[in-house]
Design a protein around this motif. Structure first.
Motif, PDB file in Angstrom:
ATOM      1  N   ALA A   1      13.793 -26.217  16.495  1.00 11.17           N
ATOM      2  CA  ALA A   1      13.505 -24.734  16.456  1.00 11.17           C
ATOM      3  C   ALA A   1      13.261 -23.863  14.892  1.00 11.17           C
ATOM      4  CB  ALA A   1      14.467 -24.017  17.409  1.00 11.17           C
ATOM      5  N   ILE A   2      14.012 -24.156  13.797  1.00  7.73           N
ATOM      6  CA  ILE A   2      14.026 -23.724  12.888  1.00  7.73           C
ATOM      7  C   ILE A   2      12.727 -24.233  12.054  1.00  7.73           C
ATOM      8  CG2 ILE A   2      15.036 -23.628  10.121  1.00  7.73           C
ATOM      9  CD1 ILE A   2      17.344 -22.881  11.908  1.00  7.73           C
ATOM     10  N   GLU A   3      12.898 -25.761  11.879  1.00  4.66           N
ATOM     11  CA  GLU A   3      11.280 -25.723  11.801  1.00  4.66           C
ATOM     12  C   GLU A   3      10.087 -26.277  12.021  1.00  4.66           C
ATOM     13  OE1 GLU A   3       9.421 -28.707   8.556  1.00  4.66           O
ATOM     14  OE2 GLU A   3      11.600 -27.765   8.629  1.00  4.66           O
ATOM     15  N   LEU A   4       9.855 -25.447  13.155  1.00  2.00           N
ATOM     16  CA  LEU A   4       9.049 -25.629  14.246  1.00  2.00           C
ATOM     17  C   LEU A   4       8.507 -24.394  13.846  1.00  2.00           C
ATOM     18  CD1 LEU A   4       9.765 -26.814  17.588  1.00  2.00           C
ATOM     19  CD2 LEU A   4       7.460 -27.445  15.473  1.00  2.00           C
ATOM     20  N   ALA A   5       9.668 -23.139  13.351  1.00  2.00           N
ATOM     21  CA  ALA A   5       9.318 -21.696  13.175  1.00  2.00           C
ATOM     22  C   ALA A   5       8.531 -21.769  11.355  1.00  2.00           C
ATOM     23  CB  ALA A   5      10.023 -21.105  13.129  1.00  2.00           C
ATOM     24  N   LYS A   6       9.104 -22.952  10.918  1.00  2.00           N
ATOM     25  CA  LYS A   6       8.249 -22.887   9.267  1.00  2.00           C
ATOM     26  C   LYS A   6       6.730 -23.662   9.256  1.00  2.00           C
ATOM     27  CE  LYS A   6      13.103 -23.661   7.216  1.00  2.00           C
ATOM     28  NZ  LYS A   6      13.657 -25.154   6.252  1.00  2.00           N
ATOM     29  N   ARG A   7       7.089 -24.112  10.100  1.00  2.00           N
ATOM     30  CA  ARG A   7       5.312 -24.838  10.587  1.00  2.00           C
ATOM     31  C   ARG A   7       4.277 -23.972  11.166  1.00  2.00           C
ATOM     32  NH1 ARG A   7       4.829 -30.839  10.090  1.00  2.00           N
ATOM     33  NH2 ARG A   7       7.472 -31.023   9.400  1.00  2.00           N
ATOM     34  N   GLY A   8       5.047 -22.697  11.429  1.00  2.00           N
ATOM     35  CA  GLY A   8       4.026 -21.941  11.973  1.00  2.00           C
ATOM     36  C   GLY A   8       3.946 -21.329  13.183  1.00  2.00           C
ATOM     37  N   ALA A   9       4.841 -22.079  14.546  1.00  2.00           N
ATOM     38  CA  ALA A   9       5.037 -21.787  15.553  1.00  2.00           C
ATOM     39  C   ALA A   9       5.973 -20.889  15.824  1.00  2.00           C
ATOM     40  CB  ALA A   9       5.546 -23.289  16.366  1.00  2.00           C
ATOM     41  N   SER A  10       5.444 -19.722  16.630  1.00  6.17           N
ATOM     42  CA  SER A  10       6.739 -19.086  17.406  1.00  6.17           C
ATOM     43  C   SER A  10       7.732 -19.304  18.495  1.00  6.17           C
ATOM     44  CB  SER A  10       5.444 -17.940  18.124  1.00  6.17           C
ATOM     45  OG  SER A  10       4.696 -17.154  17.337  1.00  6.17           O
ATOM     46  N   VAL A  11       8.862 -19.364  18.381  1.00  9.31           N
ATOM     47  CA  VAL A  11       9.637 -20.611  18.685  1.00  9.31           C
ATOM     48  C   VAL A  11       9.976 -19.628  20.407  1.00  9.31           C
ATOM     49  CG1 VAL A  11      11.340 -21.967  18.541  1.00  9.31           C
ATOM     50  CG2 VAL A  11       9.819 -21.519  16.674  1.00  9.31           C
ATOM     51  N   ALA A  12      10.264 -20.119  21.438  1.00 11.91           N
ATOM     52  CA  ALA A  12      11.420 -19.828  22.655  1.00 11.91           C
ATOM     53  C   ALA A  12      12.507 -20.482  22.303  1.00 11.91           C
ATOM     54  CB  ALA A  12      10.414 -19.805  23.564  1.00 11.91           C
ATOM     55  N   VAL A  13      13.701 -20.133  21.958  1.00 11.16           N
ATOM     56  CA  VAL A  13      14.713 -20.466  22.492  1.00 11.16           C
ATOM     57  C   VAL A  13      15.387 -20.625  23.696  1.00 11.16           C
ATOM     58  CG1 VAL A  13      17.005 -20.724  20.504  1.00 11.16           C
ATOM     59  CG2 VAL A  13      14.587 -20.456  19.599  1.00 11.16           C
ATOM     60  N   THR A  14      15.823 -21.530  23.705  1.00 12.79           N
ATOM     61  CA  THR A  14      16.890 -21.617  25.234  1.00 12.79           C
ATOM     62  C   THR A  14      17.778 -22.527  24.889  1.00 12.79           C
ATOM     63  OG1 THR A  14      15.197 -23.309  26.140  1.00 12.79           O
ATOM     64  CG2 THR A  14      14.815 -20.886  26.831  1.00 12.79           C
ATOM     65  N   ASP A  15      18.866 -22.799  25.547  1.00  8.80           N
ATOM     66  CA  ASP A  15      19.866 -23.151  25.614  1.00  8.80           C
ATOM     67  C   ASP A  15      20.881 -22.890  27.157  1.00  8.80           C
ATOM     68  OD1 ASP A  15      21.494 -25.085  23.400  1.00  8.80           O
ATOM     69  OD2 ASP A  15      23.276 -24.310  24.670  1.00  8.80           O
ATOM     70  N   ILE A  16      22.278 -23.285  27.090  1.00  5.55           N
ATOM     71  CA  ILE A  16      22.919 -23.378  28.496  1.00  5.55           C
ATOM     72  C   ILE A  16      23.990 -21.908  28.113  1.00  5.55           C
ATOM     73  CG2 ILE A  16      22.985 -25.009  29.480  1.00  5.55           C
ATOM     74  CD1 ILE A  16      25.242 -25.456  28.765  1.00  5.55           C
ATOM     75  N   ARG A  17      23.590 -21.515  26.709  1.00  4.30           N
ATOM     76  CA  ARG A  17      24.453 -20.648  25.684  1.00  4.30           C
ATOM     77  C   ARG A  17      23.705 -19.501  25.350  1.00  4.30           C
ATOM     78  NH1 ARG A  17      27.400 -25.485  22.848  1.00  4.30           N
ATOM     79  NH2 ARG A  17      25.696 -25.876  22.762  1.00  4.30           N
ATOM     80  N   PRO A  18      23.060 -18.709  26.133  1.00  3.93           N
ATOM     81  CA  PRO A  18      22.642 -18.025  25.031  1.00  3.93           C
ATOM     82  C   PRO A  18      22.829 -16.907  24.147  1.00  3.93           C
ATOM     83  CG  PRO A  18      23.091 -17.181  27.284  1.00  3.93           C
ATOM     84  CD  PRO A  18      23.366 -18.620  27.908  1.00  3.93           C
ATOM     85  N   ASP A  19      24.415 -16.461  23.816  1.00  2.48           N
ATOM     86  CA  ASP A  19      24.840 -16.038  22.956  1.00  2.48           C
ATOM     87  C   ASP A  19      24.817 -17.253  21.787  1.00  2.48           C
ATOM     88  OD1 ASP A  19      26.776 -18.019  24.285  1.00  2.48           O
ATOM     89  OD2 ASP A  19      28.227 -17.123  22.679  1.00  2.48           O
ATOM     90  N   ARG A  20      24.452 -18.009  21.298  1.00  4.86           N
ATOM     91  CA  ARG A  20      24.282 -18.950  20.542  1.00  4.86           C
ATOM     92  C   ARG A  20      22.863 -19.357  20.681  1.00  4.86           C
ATOM     93  NH1 ARG A  20      29.065 -23.276  20.200  1.00  4.86           N
ATOM     94  NH2 ARG A  20      27.365 -23.472  17.639  1.00  4.86           N
ATOM     95  N   SER A  21      21.816 -19.402  20.918  1.00  3.78           N
ATOM     96  CA  SER A  21      21.097 -19.334  21.125  1.00  3.78           C
ATOM     97  C   SER A  21      20.698 -18.387  20.213  1.00  3.78           C
ATOM     98  CB  SER A  21      19.850 -19.245  22.372  1.00  3.78           C
ATOM     99  OG  SER A  21      20.109 -20.025  22.993  1.00  3.78           O
ATOM    100  N   LYS A  22      20.944 -16.755  21.000  1.00  6.66           N
ATOM    101  CA  LYS A  22      20.677 -15.774  19.576  1.00  6.66           C
ATOM    102  C   LYS A  22      21.501 -16.094  17.972  1.00  6.66           C
ATOM    103  CE  LYS A  22      21.104 -12.522  23.007  1.00  6.66           C
ATOM    104  NZ  LYS A  22      22.169 -11.506  24.403  1.00  6.66           N
ATOM    105  N   ASP A  23      22.493 -16.780  17.645  1.00  3.09           N
ATOM    106  CA  ASP A  23      22.195 -16.798  16.583  1.00  3.09           C
ATOM    107  C   ASP A  23      20.659 -17.029  15.688  1.00  3.09           C
ATOM    108  OD1 ASP A  23      24.989 -15.761  16.527  1.00  3.09           O
ATOM    109  OD2 ASP A  23      25.964 -17.698  17.036  1.00  3.09           O
TER     110      ASP A  23
END
Length: 59
Positions: A16-38
């Protein structure tokens, strides 16, 4: 735009971080949304674009 899953830890957050560095707007998802916010905070604190945290179920 990139939608990624399993982003709370490990390889998922690094992708997710690498995609953002390469210019993508990233939608972050996980079964633990509190950790996704980090991950979103890490992306945004580095000046990249990310703005979605949602619970992704296993079903």
């Amino acid at each position: 735009m990139a939608v990624t899953t399993g982003d709370a830890t490990g390889v998922g957050d690094e992708i997710a971080i690498e995609l953002a560095k390469r210019g993508a707007s990233v939608a972050v998802t996980d079964i633990r949304p509190d950790r996704s916010k980090d991950v979103i905070s890490r992306i945004q604190n580095n000046g990249y674009c990310s703005g979605l945290s949602s619970r992704c179920s296993r079903s």
